[in-house]
Design an enzyme around this catalytic site. Sequence first.
Site, short mmCIF file in Angstrom:
data_model
loop_
_atom_site.label_atom_id
_atom_site.label_comp_id
_atom_site.label_asym_id
_atom_site.label_seq_id
_atom_site.Cartn_x
_atom_site.Cartn_y
_atom_site.Cartn_z
N HIS A 190 -15.62 -8.90 18.10
CA HIS A 190 -15.30 -9.96 17.14
C HIS A 190 -16.58 -10.62 16.62
CE1 HIS A 190 -11.09 -10.65 19.14
NE2 HIS A 190 -11.21 -9.43 18.62
N SER A 227 -9.87 -5.24 15.13
CA SER A 227 -10.35 -6.62 15.16
C SER A 227 -11.80 -6.77 14.74
CB SER A 227 -10.17 -7.21 16.56
OG SER A 227 -8.83 -7.16 16.95
#
Length: 177
Positions: free
Chosen positions: A162, A118
């Site tokens: 993220h 991610s």
Amino acid sequence: MFRTRSNFTLTNITIAITIFMYLVQTNISYGSLYLGLNMYFVESNFYWQPLTTMFAHGGLGHLAMNMFVLYQFGNAIEMYRGKKEFVIAYFIAGLATSILSFLYIYYLDNFVNLVGASGAICALMGYIAYIDRFQRKAIVTWVLIISVAPVLIGLPIAWYAHFIGLGIGFLIGAIRR
């Protein structure tokens, strides 16, 4: 179906390697701890972890979701900017994201085992957000949603990876424009 040269993009090869590494991870004892990013990085000299964490995942759903988004954004970068840009935006930014995420783990949450692509995928998204200003708001909004919403319902995700990835990707996009 005919095989074309376009099926053999670096993105698709990366996806195949990631799926293979997930199979390895799930078939060795403590695979997630060895391949994820955690305190063993410094305590036991597991120096491979900033790279292997991008290939380890927390389950089939996690793997499938990440590979779907990697397929979309990675292939777009390869098609419009080239293979070199994909390598820079995914692997170099992914490694930088891992190192900075480890600093979060080291100083703020020693009990985390970070797994997943991610952070590197968010770096791809940040790269595209810089390059294509028309998609910028949508990409930033999407990263906010996938980072905050799961935390609000109690899922253990690395929201900081993220945001770090998005920022690094944006920075690399600015440097590489």
